[in-house]
Structures are given as C-alpha cells and as structure tokens.
Design a protein around this motif. Structure first.
Motif: not given
Length: 214
Positions: A38-56
C-alpha cells in the motif's frame, strides 16, 4: 499401485511444482525497503539499475543505453514457468494496453530468469502468444543465470534460485520475484507493485506523474 496412493503422489508433485516456481521473493522488496504494497514508494532508497548490454527477442543488442531518458516497467519471468509467469505477463499486457488508451508512452522490459533456455526465438514466441506489442516491450536474455541472480539481488532486493523440476514436462523450476518495478528516466527504481494483482490505473497514474516531473 492403487488409485488412492496414485492420487496422493500426484497431489504431492503438483504442490511441489507450484511451490518451486511461486515467488520466494514476493515480500523481499517490502522487507528490505520497509515498505508495504500500500506504500510502495522506494524512490528515496537509491535502487539504481546498473549499466547493462544484453540481447532482446529479435537477437539484437539491447541495454541500458536504449532506455536512457525513458520511463520503464520491468519484471522477471521465464517461458517454461508453469504458474506465476502466465498471469504476470497477461497483467503486464493489460498495463501496456492501458497506457495506449491513455495516450502515454513507457517501455516494458521482461528479463528471463532462465537465460540458457530462453534464447531469443523462445522469447519471441512467448511474446507473440500473449499479443505483446514489441515496439515498446522487450524480452531480454543473453547473460548467465548468476548474472540475473546478482541483478535481482543487488538492484531489486529480491532473490532468484532454481531447482530440478518434478517431470520431463517441467524440468526446471525457478523461484523469482512476482513484483513489477517502475524505473524512472534516470534508471532508478521508484516503485514496485504486485504483479499478480496490479492496479493498472495506479501504475498509469504513477507513470504520468513521472512524465510530468512532479
């Protein structure tokens, strides 16, 4: 073997199969963030997606650079999942359609947690079976199982594990999060949702807020 004993064995196998593929990380994000659904905001926690290069799903290079400056939703699935992935994917399709109806744009990225099996052609077939619009929905592979484990653990605060399946028809079971995650234009996770019971209206509104920079 009598019918009663046979039935008991089959029930046991079915329970094992469901337990094996059901998310063992349904509440991991909530525990690690101190948030609730019900309180799903995690914007203050710095969950940063790392740089990645994969295949689609088309066998083309796809990565963080393709998402730069864009808002995107992401989840973790695999094509031979016997239970939670089909409803998760159907729910994500509803969100994609809701975004279209609202005249809004957002990318969707579904990472496979069974990358050795889920080669591009498998992912493309899976996507077509659900009617996914591949102009904005990307099914991703091209990494090791250990790499996707690390990505889920470090960035999305979840867990991925696998075990042998109960039969040749279900040879592998992968435990993985059932959440959907909302990532902002800077690659930071800002919210998560229950992928089995998402509120499409809430997600569309949250994306609108990000687009408007509020």
């Amino acid at each position: 073997m009598n019918k009663v004993k046979w039935f008991a064995i089959m029930v046991g196998v079915m329970i094992w199969a469901v337990a094996g593929c059901a998310s063992n990380a349904d509440t991991t994000a909530e525990r690690n963030s101190g948030q609730t659904a019900a309180n799903n905001d995690v914007s203050a926690l710095n969950w940063q997606v790392p740089f990645f290069t994969y295949t689609n799903q088309d066998g083309e290079t796809f990565g963080f650079q393709d998402l730069k400056g864009k808002i995107w939703l992401t989840d973790f699935i695999f094509t031979r999942c016997p239970n939670i992935c089909p409803p998760m994917t159907a729910n994500m399709l509803k969100i994609q359609n809701a975004l279209k109806q609202a005249g809004m744009e957002a990318e969707i990225v579904s990472f496979s947690v069974d990358p050795e099996y889920d080669q591009p052609e498998k992912l493309k077939e899976f996507a077509k079976n659900y009617g996914a619009d591949l102009n904005s929905w990307h099914f991703v592979t091209g990494y090791s199982f250990e790499e996707i484990q690390k990505l889920v653990k470090d960035t999305f605060k979840g867990a991925v594990s696998r075990q042998e399946g109960p039969s040749p028809d279900v040879p592998v079971l992968v435990n993985h999060p059932s959440q959907f995650y909302l990532v902002d234009q800077n690659g930071k996770v800002v919210k998560f949702y229950d992928g089995l019971r998402p509120d499409a209206g809430q997600i569309v509104n949250d994306i609108k807020v990000l687009q408007e920079g509020k």
